[in-house]
Design a protein around this motif. Structure first.
Motif, PDB file in Angstrom:
ATOM      1  N   LEU A  68       8.392 -20.313  13.138  1.00 17.90           N
ATOM      2  CA  LEU A  68       9.785 -19.884  12.988  1.00 17.90           C
ATOM      3  C   LEU A  68       9.952 -18.749  11.987  1.00 17.90           C
ATOM      4  N   GLN A  69       8.869 -18.036  11.684  1.00 19.54           N
ATOM      5  CA  GLN A  69       9.042 -16.854  10.840  1.00 19.54           C
ATOM      6  C   GLN A  69       9.752 -15.758  11.628  1.00 19.54           C
ATOM      7  N   ASN A  70       9.642 -15.823  12.947  1.00 30.23           N
ATOM      8  CA  ASN A  70      10.382 -14.907  13.810  1.00 30.23           C
ATOM      9  C   ASN A  70      11.539 -15.688  14.408  1.00 30.23           C
ATOM     10  N   PRO A  71      12.770 -15.418  14.000  1.00 27.16           N
ATOM     11  CA  PRO A  71      13.904 -16.207  14.476  1.00 27.16           C
ATOM     12  C   PRO A  71      14.102 -16.044  15.987  1.00 27.16           C
ATOM     13  N   PRO A  72      14.102 -17.149  16.747  1.00 24.80           N
ATOM     14  CA  PRO A  72      14.282 -17.062  18.196  1.00 24.80           C
ATOM     15  C   PRO A  72      15.621 -16.431  18.564  1.00 24.80           C
ATOM     16  N   GLU A  73      16.586 -16.486  17.634  1.00 22.54           N
ATOM     17  CA  GLU A  73      17.906 -15.907  17.920  1.00 22.54           C
ATOM     18  C   GLU A  73      17.817 -14.389  18.121  1.00 22.54           C
ATOM     19  N   GLU A  74      16.713 -13.779  17.690  1.00 17.59           N
ATOM     20  CA  GLU A  74      16.558 -12.327  17.857  1.00 17.59           C
ATOM     21  C   GLU A  74      15.996 -11.974  19.240  1.00 17.59           C
ATOM     22  N   LEU A  75      15.603 -12.992  19.983  1.00 17.75           N
ATOM     23  CA  LEU A  75      15.012 -12.755  21.304  1.00 17.75           C
ATOM     24  C   LEU A  75      15.839 -11.845  22.212  1.00 17.75           C
ATOM     25  N   PRO A  76      17.165 -12.066  22.298  1.00 16.36           N
ATOM     26  CA  PRO A  76      17.954 -11.215  23.208  1.00 16.36           C
ATOM     27  C   PRO A  76      17.830  -9.731  22.884  1.00 16.36           C
ATOM     28  N   ARG A  77      17.600  -9.413  21.622  1.00 18.63           N
ATOM     29  CA  ARG A  77      17.501  -7.999  21.267  1.00 18.63           C
ATOM     30  C   ARG A  77      16.207  -7.392  21.802  1.00 18.63           C
ATOM     31  N   LEU A  78      15.139  -8.170  21.812  1.00 28.09           N
ATOM     32  CA  LEU A  78      13.900  -7.688  22.422  1.00 28.09           C
ATOM     33  C   LEU A  78      14.077  -7.495  23.916  1.00 28.09           C
ATOM     34  N   VAL A  79      14.745  -8.496  24.530  1.00 29.64           N
ATOM     35  CA  VAL A  79      14.969  -8.420  25.971  1.00 29.64           C
ATOM     36  C   VAL A  79      15.808  -7.183  26.303  1.00 29.64           C
ATOM     37  N   ALA A  80      16.797  -6.886  25.451  1.00 32.83           N
ATOM     38  CA  ALA A  80      17.654  -5.721  25.695  1.00 32.83           C
ATOM     39  C   ALA A  80      16.821  -4.436  25.706  1.00 32.83           C
ATOM     40  N   GLU A  81      15.848  -4.344  24.775  1.00 35.12           N
ATOM     41  CA  GLU A  81      14.997  -3.150  24.741  1.00 35.12           C
ATOM     42  C   GLU A  81      14.131  -3.057  25.995  1.00 35.12           C
ATOM     43  N   LEU A  82      13.625  -4.201  26.445  1.00 36.68           N
ATOM     44  CA  LEU A  82      12.809  -4.204  27.664  1.00 36.68           C
ATOM     45  C   LEU A  82      13.673  -3.809  28.863  1.00 36.68           C
ATOM     46  N   ASP A  83      14.908  -4.318  28.870  1.00 40.50           N
ATOM     47  CA  ASP A  83      15.851  -3.943  29.934  1.00 40.50           C
ATOM     48  C   ASP A  83      16.090  -2.436  29.922  1.00 40.50           C
ATOM     49  N   ALA A  84      16.090  -1.864  28.713  1.00 39.92           N
ATOM     50  CA  ALA A  84      16.373  -0.434  28.590  1.00 39.92           C
ATOM     51  C   ALA A  84      15.192   0.407  29.074  1.00 39.92           C
ATOM     52  N   GLY A  85      14.100  -0.247  29.489  1.00 43.88           N
ATOM     53  CA  GLY A  85      13.003   0.504  30.095  1.00 43.88           C
ATOM     54  C   GLY A  85      11.779   0.660  29.208  1.00 43.88           C
ATOM     55  N   HIS A  86      11.817   0.117  28.004  1.00 43.05           N
ATOM     56  CA  HIS A  86      10.618   0.198  27.158  1.00 43.05           C
ATOM     57  C   HIS A  86       9.592  -0.813  27.636  1.00 43.05           C
ATOM     58  N   ASP A  87       8.319  -0.408  27.614  1.00 44.47           N
ATOM     59  CA  ASP A  87       7.300  -1.352  28.076  1.00 44.47           C
ATOM     60  C   ASP A  87       6.584  -2.037  26.913  1.00 44.47           C
ATOM     61  N   TYR A  88       6.913  -1.625  25.694  1.00 42.67           N
ATOM     62  CA  TYR A  88       6.338  -2.279  24.515  1.00 42.67           C
ATOM     63  C   TYR A  88       7.415  -2.297  23.443  1.00 42.67           C
ATOM     64  N   VAL A  89       7.754  -3.458  22.954  1.00 41.89           N
ATOM     65  CA  VAL A  89       8.753  -3.546  21.888  1.00 41.89           C
ATOM     66  C   VAL A  89       8.128  -4.203  20.672  1.00 41.89           C
ATOM     67  N   GLY A  90       7.922  -3.416  19.632  1.00 38.17           N
ATOM     68  CA  GLY A  90       7.401  -3.962  18.381  1.00 38.17           C
ATOM     69  C   GLY A  90       8.562  -4.367  17.495  1.00 38.17           C
ATOM     70  N   THR A  91       8.265  -5.074  16.433  1.00 39.13           N
ATOM     71  CA  THR A  91       9.329  -5.437  15.505  1.00 39.13           C
ATOM     72  C   THR A  91       8.886  -5.111  14.082  1.00 39.13           C
ATOM     73  N   ILE A  92       9.870  -4.829  13.256  1.00 35.85           N
ATOM     74  CA  ILE A  92       9.624  -4.587  11.835  1.00 35.85           C
ATOM     75  C   ILE A  92      10.409  -5.634  11.069  1.00 35.85           C
ATOM     76  N   ARG A  93       9.738  -6.355  10.229  1.00 40.24           N
ATOM     77  CA  ARG A  93      10.430  -7.408   9.477  1.00 40.24           C
ATOM     78  C   ARG A  93      11.326  -6.780   8.426  1.00 40.24           C
ATOM     79  N   ARG A  94      12.606  -7.156   8.483  1.00 42.20           N
ATOM     80  CA  ARG A  94      13.566  -6.502   7.605  1.00 42.20           C
ATOM     81  C   ARG A  94      13.273  -6.822   6.145  1.00 42.20           C
ATOM     82  N   GLN A  95      13.284  -8.091   5.781  1.00 39.13           N
ATOM     83  CA  GLN A  95      12.809  -8.432   4.444  1.00 39.13           C
ATOM     84  C   GLN A  95      11.661  -9.374   4.640  1.00 39.13           C
ATOM     85  N   ARG A  96      10.529  -8.955   4.209  1.00 38.72           N
ATOM     86  CA  ARG A  96       9.395  -9.841   4.407  1.00 38.72           C
ATOM     87  C   ARG A  96       9.449 -10.987   3.440  1.00 38.72           C
TER      88      ARG A  96
END
Ligand code: UDP
Ligand code: MG
Length: 320
Positions: free
Chosen positions: A101-129
């Motif tokens: 749970l270090q990666n909040p599942p609630e952020e999942l829709p935002r990854l999906v949105a990027e994939l929907d937008a046509g990106h084939d790779y979506v990385g993430t940057i941890r805001r506050q580590r």
């Protein structure tokens, strides 16, 4: 799901996570249900020695229509677990997530949105580590080193919360290397990569499964697995040192011819300095060479990357 390929596959490696799993289910499934898209969750139990396997079995029984569990026969490591998940994934998008749970599942829709937008790779940057200081510093240093030696631009390589398009997953499934770093491998195939900021939380329970040694090993894999620059740099360094030593030797000869021998000094210390430098260079080179030879050895052995003990899934529905 009726046997048809789901839109989204979530792949989660699990190693001794009995303390986190209940909280993970409680947040992950509602987040996915809220998306209102077809999905499957693939848990890969990486040879846990605690109750994780039976907890996964329970969850499979609770949500068999959207849950699949791959049980490894032993511990093969996080990246091989993810690769197994990829091999089984049926989704058009594949998203990897840590079990802690270090990666909040609630952020999942935002990854999906990027994939929907046509990106084939979506990385993430941890805001506050939310990591201890040495982990932060170590990854900053390693990022810098990696960006200089490979063409891979990943801002935050420590975060496994990522999304991949189907073509990338297919490409990764064609790769057979043993020691790899999934996001970097994926990045090399991506035509339209992007990165987004995500929240990052403390490990919900249990402790990190990575020791300092494993971190170093992972990053060595990253560099040697994706570039031969370290070896080339080393050769260049060796070449420069040898050239300088030659020049130095020549200057000593000239000095001797012009001024005659210097009986007090006899060049002992200079010689030591040169010898030690060369010994250091040689040892370093041997180590580096050994790293590459070791990899060749591992690939040549053709050992299986992982061994699946069992798979829990509903038999796919017969074709209509
Ligand atoms: N993990 C795994 N096999 C291992 C080590 C870790 O499957 O040999 C999983 C672990 O259960 C977690 C994820 O990989 O879901 C990340 O591990 P961890 O949180 O310990 O790493 P950190 O966040 O400290 O980098
Ligand atoms: Mg973690």
């Amino acid at each position: 799901m009726s046997g048809a390929a789901p839109e989204i596959t979530v792949v989660i490696p699990v190693y001794n996570e009995e303390a986190s799993l209940a909280a993970l289910y409680a947040r992950l499934y509602p987040a996915l249900d809220a998306l209102a898209r077809s999905y499957e969750v693939i848990f890969v139990n990486d040879g846990s020695r605690d109750r994780s396997a039976s907890l996964l079995r329970e969850q499979f029984e609770r949500r068999p229509e959207v849950t699949r569990v791959i049980l490894f026969a032993a511990n093969f490591g996080q990246h091989r677990a993810i690769l197994a998940g990829f091999a089984y994934a049926r989704g058009r998008y594949v998203i990897t997530l840590d079990a802690d749970l270090q990666n909040p599942p609630e952020e999942l829709p935002r990854l999906v949105a990027e994939l929907d937008a046509g990106h084939d790779y979506v990385g993430t940057i941890r805001r506050q580590r939310q990591d201890v200081a040495w982990r932060r510093w170590a990854s900053r240093f390693i990022n810098m080193l990696r960006e200089r030696t490979t063409r891979i631009r990943i801002t935050d390589h420590g975060c496994m919360f990522r999304g991949y398009g189907r073509p990338i997953v297919d490409a990764i499934n064609l790769c057979s290397e043993n020691n790899t770093f999934v996001p970097a491998l994926a990045y090399t195939f991506a035509s339209s990569p992007t990165e987004i900021d995500v929240r990052h939380e403390d490990r919900s329970a249990g402790e990190s499964k990575y020791s300092m040694y494993q971190l170093i090993k992972l990053n060595f894999d990253l560099m040697t697995g994706f570039s031969t620059v370290p070896m080339q740099l080393f050769s260049a360094f060796g070449f420069a040192v040898s050239a300088l030593s030659l020049l130095f030797g020549a200057s000593l000869v000239v000095r001797r011819l012009v001024y005659g021998p210097n009986p007090a000094e006899q060049g002992l210390f200079t010689l030591f300095a040169i010898a030690f430098l060369l010994i250091g260079v040689t040892l370093f080179g041997l180590g580096l060479l050994g790293e590459y030879v070791g990899r060749i050895y591992e690939e040549v052995r053709r050992r299986p990357r992982y061994i699946v003990g069992a798979v829990l899934e509903r038999p796919p529905a017969p074709p209509p």
